[in-house]
Design a protein around this motif. Sequence first.
Motif, PDB file in Angstrom:
ATOM      1  N   GLN A   3       0.853  -1.175   0.000  1.00 39.54           N
ATOM      2  CA  GLN A   3       0.000   0.000   0.000  1.00 39.54           C
ATOM      3  C   GLN A   3       0.895   1.233   0.000  1.00 39.54           C
ATOM      4  OE1 GLN A   3      -3.169  -0.468  -0.228  1.00 39.54           O
ATOM      5  NE2 GLN A   3      -3.850   1.624  -0.139  1.00 39.54           N
ATOM      6  N   GLN A   4       0.630   2.166  -0.891  1.00 41.66           N
ATOM      7  CA  GLN A   4       1.463   3.352  -0.970  1.00 41.66           C
ATOM      8  C   GLN A   4       0.587   4.595  -0.971  1.00 41.66           C
ATOM      9  OE1 GLN A   4       4.751   3.390  -3.694  1.00 41.66           O
ATOM     10  NE2 GLN A   4       4.544   1.208  -4.056  1.00 41.66           N
ATOM     11  N   ILE A   5       1.173   5.678  -0.543  1.00 42.89           N
ATOM     12  CA  ILE A   5       0.524   6.974  -0.604  1.00 42.89           C
ATOM     13  C   ILE A   5       1.215   7.750  -1.726  1.00 42.89           C
ATOM     14  CG2 ILE A   5       0.034   9.107   0.648  1.00 42.89           C
ATOM     15  CD1 ILE A   5      -1.368   6.630   1.822  1.00 42.89           C
ATOM     16  N   TYR A   6       0.429   8.314  -2.606  1.00 44.05           N
ATOM     17  CA  TYR A   6       0.970   9.047  -3.740  1.00 44.05           C
ATOM     18  C   TYR A   6       0.650  10.520  -3.604  1.00 44.05           C
ATOM     19  CZ  TYR A   6       1.031   4.345  -5.571  1.00 44.05           C
ATOM     20  OH  TYR A   6       1.245   3.015  -5.721  1.00 44.05           O
ATOM     21  N   PRO A   7       1.499  11.378  -4.142  1.00 47.93           N
ATOM     22  CA  PRO A   7       1.153  12.799  -4.146  1.00 47.93           C
ATOM     23  C   PRO A   7      -0.113  12.990  -4.976  1.00 47.93           C
ATOM     24  CG  PRO A   7       3.157  12.386  -5.420  1.00 47.93           C
ATOM     25  CD  PRO A   7       2.757  11.089  -4.803  1.00 47.93           C
ATOM     26  N   SER A  12     -10.380  19.987 -10.061  1.00 48.06           N
ATOM     27  CA  SER A  12     -11.773  20.251  -9.676  1.00 48.06           C
ATOM     28  C   SER A  12     -12.739  19.288 -10.370  1.00 48.06           C
ATOM     29  CB  SER A  12     -12.139  21.698 -10.007  1.00 48.06           C
ATOM     30  OG  SER A  12     -12.000  21.923 -11.402  1.00 48.06           O
ATOM     31  N   TYR A  13     -12.235  18.166 -10.868  1.00 48.17           N
ATOM     32  CA  TYR A  13     -13.098  17.183 -11.519  1.00 48.17           C
ATOM     33  C   TYR A  13     -13.908  16.408 -10.483  1.00 48.17           C
ATOM     34  CZ  TYR A  13     -10.448  18.080 -15.745  1.00 48.17           C
ATOM     35  OH  TYR A  13      -9.863  18.682 -16.832  1.00 48.17           O
ATOM     36  N   ARG A  14     -15.043  15.867 -10.908  1.00 43.85           N
ATOM     37  CA  ARG A  14     -15.913  15.105 -10.009  1.00 43.85           C
ATOM     38  C   ARG A  14     -15.316  13.759  -9.619  1.00 43.85           C
ATOM     39  NH1 ARG A  14     -21.789  15.736 -12.881  1.00 43.85           N
ATOM     40  NH2 ARG A  14     -22.106  17.911 -12.321  1.00 43.85           N
ATOM     41  N   TYR A  15     -14.665  13.105 -10.565  1.00 42.56           N
ATOM     42  CA  TYR A  15     -14.160  11.753 -10.343  1.00 42.56           C
ATOM     43  C   TYR A  15     -12.644  11.728 -10.489  1.00 42.56           C
ATOM     44  CZ  TYR A  15     -19.041  10.572 -11.183  1.00 42.56           C
ATOM     45  OH  TYR A  15     -20.402  10.516 -11.126  1.00 42.56           O
ATOM     46  N   GLU A  16     -12.020  10.918  -9.628  1.00 38.18           N
ATOM     47  CA  GLU A  16     -10.585  10.653  -9.745  1.00 38.18           C
ATOM     48  C   GLU A  16     -10.390   9.150  -9.621  1.00 38.18           C
ATOM     49  OE1 GLU A  16      -7.738  12.930  -7.382  1.00 38.18           O
ATOM     50  OE2 GLU A  16      -6.609  11.074  -7.054  1.00 38.18           O
ATOM     51  N   LEU A  17      -9.797   8.568 -10.612  1.00 36.28           N
ATOM     52  CA  LEU A  17      -9.509   7.136 -10.653  1.00 36.28           C
ATOM     53  C   LEU A  17      -7.999   6.973 -10.507  1.00 36.28           C
ATOM     54  CD1 LEU A  17     -10.748   4.699 -13.371  1.00 36.28           C
ATOM     55  CD2 LEU A  17      -8.311   5.094 -13.109  1.00 36.28           C
ATOM     56  N   ASN A  18      -7.577   6.024  -9.692  1.00 33.73           N
ATOM     57  CA  ASN A  18      -6.160   5.705  -9.556  1.00 33.73           C
ATOM     58  C   ASN A  18      -5.975   4.221  -9.780  1.00 33.73           C
ATOM     59  OD1 ASN A  18      -4.346   8.055  -8.408  1.00 33.73           O
ATOM     60  ND2 ASN A  18      -6.416   8.301  -7.590  1.00 33.73           N
ATOM     61  N   LYS A  19      -5.042   3.871 -10.647  1.00 32.19           N
ATOM     62  CA  LYS A  19      -4.742   2.475 -10.950  1.00 32.19           C
ATOM     63  C   LYS A  19      -3.287   2.195 -10.609  1.00 32.19           C
ATOM     64  CE  LYS A  19      -5.108  -1.683 -12.499  1.00 32.19           C
ATOM     65  NZ  LYS A  19      -5.589  -2.656 -11.537  1.00 32.19           N
ATOM     66  N   ASP A  20      -3.069   1.223  -9.734  1.00 39.17           N
ATOM     67  CA  ASP A  20      -1.727   0.751  -9.399  1.00 39.17           C
ATOM     68  C   ASP A  20      -1.449  -0.535 -10.154  1.00 39.17           C
ATOM     69  OD1 ASP A  20      -1.356   2.711  -7.424  1.00 39.17           O
ATOM     70  OD2 ASP A  20      -2.022   1.404  -5.803  1.00 39.17           O
ATOM     71  N   PHE A  21      -0.220  -0.714 -10.590  1.00 39.08           N
ATOM     72  CA  PHE A  21       0.203  -1.984 -11.166  1.00 39.08           C
ATOM     73  C   PHE A  21       1.718  -2.025 -11.182  1.00 39.08           C
ATOM     74  CE2 PHE A  21      -0.556   0.954 -14.615  1.00 39.08           C
ATOM     75  CZ  PHE A  21       0.571   0.855 -15.402  1.00 39.08           C
ATOM     76  N   GLN A  22       2.253  -3.196 -11.423  1.00 39.78           N
ATOM     77  CA  GLN A  22       3.698  -3.347 -11.546  1.00 39.78           C
ATOM     78  C   GLN A  22       4.013  -4.088 -12.831  1.00 39.78           C
ATOM     79  OE1 GLN A  22       4.415  -5.528  -7.875  1.00 39.78           O
ATOM     80  NE2 GLN A  22       5.037  -7.299  -9.075  1.00 39.78           N
ATOM     81  N   PHE A  23       5.237  -3.902 -13.290  1.00 42.02           N
ATOM     82  CA  PHE A  23       5.715  -4.606 -14.474  1.00 42.02           C
ATOM     83  C   PHE A  23       7.230  -4.685 -14.387  1.00 42.02           C
ATOM     84  CE2 PHE A  23       5.784  -0.162 -15.461  1.00 42.02           C
ATOM     85  CZ  PHE A  23       6.890   0.036 -16.258  1.00 42.02           C
TER      86      PHE A  23
END
Length: 145
Positions: A3-7, A12-23
């Motif tokens: 689990q990480q915290i990102y800056p 001012s958008y209604r939605y914010e999506l965050n996707k984590d992955f590794q490669f």
Amino acid sequence: MMQQIYPAPAHSYRYELNKDFQFAAAHYVPHEEAGACRRLHGHTYFANITVVGDELNESGFLVNFQDIKNLIHKRFDHTVLNEDSLFDDMDPNHFPTTEAVARKFWEVIQESLNKLPNQPRCLQVFLRETPTSYVVFRPRKEDFQ
């Protein structure tokens, strides 16, 4: 994945999506000042992609999480980054440094998002190359033109 915290980018958008992955990928930096990084070596990269928007699509998504992952993972996992057409060993702006890789990932993602009717935007690419080194790429407003 830990689990990480990102800056968080301000918006001012209604939605914010965050996707984590590794490669996993290998690269080398073709410049004398790169030291040991001039030699081919690999990393297990961790990425976090931030996408924002005001409208959901016909499926009720801002963007499907899997679509974001596939844009990067399918193309770059278990590859040599220098061999991808996005990178160029002759131009420092296109060497596969962590900075340039984060920017190129933004370009790939935003190009795909531009085709969507709900017009989401990628506001941030967080790319961790090692446990102690990462880059955050945030586009400027003019980059969306």
